[in-house]
Scaffold this active site. Structure first.
Site, mmCIF file in Angstrom:
data_model
loop_
_atom_site.group_PDB
_atom_site.id
_atom_site.type_symbol
_atom_site.label_atom_id
_atom_site.label_comp_id
_atom_site.label_asym_id
_atom_site.label_seq_id
_atom_site.Cartn_x
_atom_site.Cartn_y
_atom_site.Cartn_z
ATOM 1 C CG HIS A 43 -1.931 -0.994 1.350
ATOM 2 N ND1 HIS A 43 -2.108 -1.753 2.479
ATOM 3 C CD2 HIS A 43 -2.872 -1.391 0.468
ATOM 4 C CE1 HIS A 43 -3.119 -2.582 2.298
ATOM 5 N NE2 HIS A 43 -3.609 -2.389 1.079
ATOM 6 C CE LYS A 67 -10.763 -7.777 1.284
ATOM 7 N NZ LYS A 67 -9.700 -6.815 0.907
ATOM 8 N NE ARG A 116 -2.660 -7.652 -4.482
ATOM 9 C CZ ARG A 116 -3.528 -7.941 -3.529
ATOM 10 N NH1 ARG A 116 -3.120 -8.081 -2.293
ATOM 11 N NH2 ARG A 116 -4.802 -8.124 -3.811
ATOM 12 C CB SER A 153 -4.473 -6.453 4.496
ATOM 13 O OG SER A 153 -4.043 -5.210 4.019
HETATM 14 O O1 PNS Z 1 -8.583 -2.998 0.192
HETATM 15 P P1 PNS Z 1 -9.819 -3.567 -0.452
HETATM 16 O O2 PNS Z 1 -10.687 -4.254 0.579
HETATM 17 O O3 PNS Z 1 -9.500 -4.469 -1.612
HETATM 18 O O4 PNS Z 1 -10.627 -2.310 -1.039
HETATM 19 C C1 PNS Z 1 -11.822 -2.482 -1.772
HETATM 20 C C2 PNS Z 1 -12.654 -1.198 -1.735
HETATM 21 C C3 PNS Z 1 -12.994 -0.842 -0.297
HETATM 22 C C4 PNS Z 1 -11.835 -0.088 -2.366
HETATM 23 C C5 PNS Z 1 -13.938 -1.459 -2.566
HETATM 24 O O5 PNS Z 1 -14.639 -2.526 -2.000
HETATM 25 C C6 PNS Z 1 -14.834 -0.215 -2.640
HETATM 26 O O6 PNS Z 1 -14.593 0.673 -3.422
HETATM 27 N N1 PNS Z 1 -15.873 -0.176 -1.757
HETATM 28 C C7 PNS Z 1 -16.788 0.958 -1.671
HETATM 29 C C8 PNS Z 1 -18.160 0.624 -2.244
HETATM 30 C C9 PNS Z 1 -18.099 0.766 -3.746
HETATM 31 O O7 PNS Z 1 -18.003 1.855 -4.270
HETATM 32 N N2 PNS Z 1 -18.096 -0.400 -4.410
HETATM 33 C C10 PNS Z 1 -17.876 -0.475 -5.841
HETATM 34 C C11 PNS Z 1 -19.147 -0.620 -6.594
HETATM 35 S S1 PNS Z 1 -18.797 -1.599 -7.973
#
Ligand code: PNS
Length: 187
Positions: A43, A67, A116, A153
């Site tokens: 990150h 999660k 990644r 993570s």
């Molecule tokens: O670190 P992560 O858990 O891979 O991050 C994923 C995250 C939180 C960036 C993603 O789930 C997200 O953008 N969540 C917010 C809700 C949203 O906008 N979802 C996308 C709609 S397709």
């Protein structure tokens, strides 16, 4: 202009917020969204490289509904703040709705994500396309540095849970917080 009037004007100028300045100057602003549960060197690498490309980078700690988390949002934000204190153009925030809504209300034009491996690609592409269609916000993908391509993570939490050494994967304060959280949980 009288002395008092001059100082009033000066004070007013000082009070112009960073947000107002940003909109006047058309600042290039991006968001690095994620769960950051917890922040890893992977990150941090993306955040540092994004900070070199944009005027301002907001690190948004988002709630990922799929999660369960080890650290509270507040704890994650504090760890990120301490770890990124050397970067002048970083802001840390949290959000629990749609990412594009956050972008719209904060005048953010770009989402920055690290890729990644090819396994990240399907899901990330889908999200980028949905977000673009819904709001016009662009997603920029950055290739994760090879040294971090295996890092996540979830993996860090799994290793830490079983007493594994994650000191090469996370910043020192995150490593300490992980150890403390594992000790607290007592299993
Ligand atoms: O670190 P992560 O858990 O891979 O991050 C994923 C995250 C939180 C960036 C993603 O789930 C997200 O953008 N969540 C917010 C809700 C949203 O906008 N979802 C996308 C709609 S397709």
């Amino acid at each position: 202009m009288g002395k008092q009037r001059f100082s009033t004007v000066f004070l007013r100028l000082k009070w112009i917020s960073a947000d107002l300045l940003a909109s006047v100057c058309h600042m290039k602003r991006a968001v690095c969204p994620g769960s950051f549960d917890p922040l890893t060197f992977g990150h941090l690498d993306i955040i540092e490289r994004a900070s070199a490309q944009f005027d301002e980078v907001v690190i948004a700690v988002l709630v990922n509904r799929t999660k369960s988390s080890m650290f509270t949002v507040q704890e994650r934000m504090e760890m990120i703040a301490k770890t990124t204190a050397h970067l002048p153009n970083i802001r840390i925030d949290s959000w629990s709705g749609l990412l594009v809504e956050y972008c719209k209300s904060n005048d953010i034009q770009s989402i920055v994500k690290g890729l990644r491996a090819v396994t990240d690609f399907d899901y990330e592409l889908q999200m980028a396309q949905v977000n673009l269609q819904a709001s016009g916000v662009e997603t920029m993908f950055m290739a994760t540095a090879p040294a971090h391509s295996f890092l996540s993570s979830s993996l860090v939490k799994e290793l830490a849970h079983y007493g594994g050494d994650v000191s090469s994967m996370v910043p020192k304060i995150v490593n300490e917080a992980l150890k403390a959280r594992v000790a607290e949980s007592g299993n």
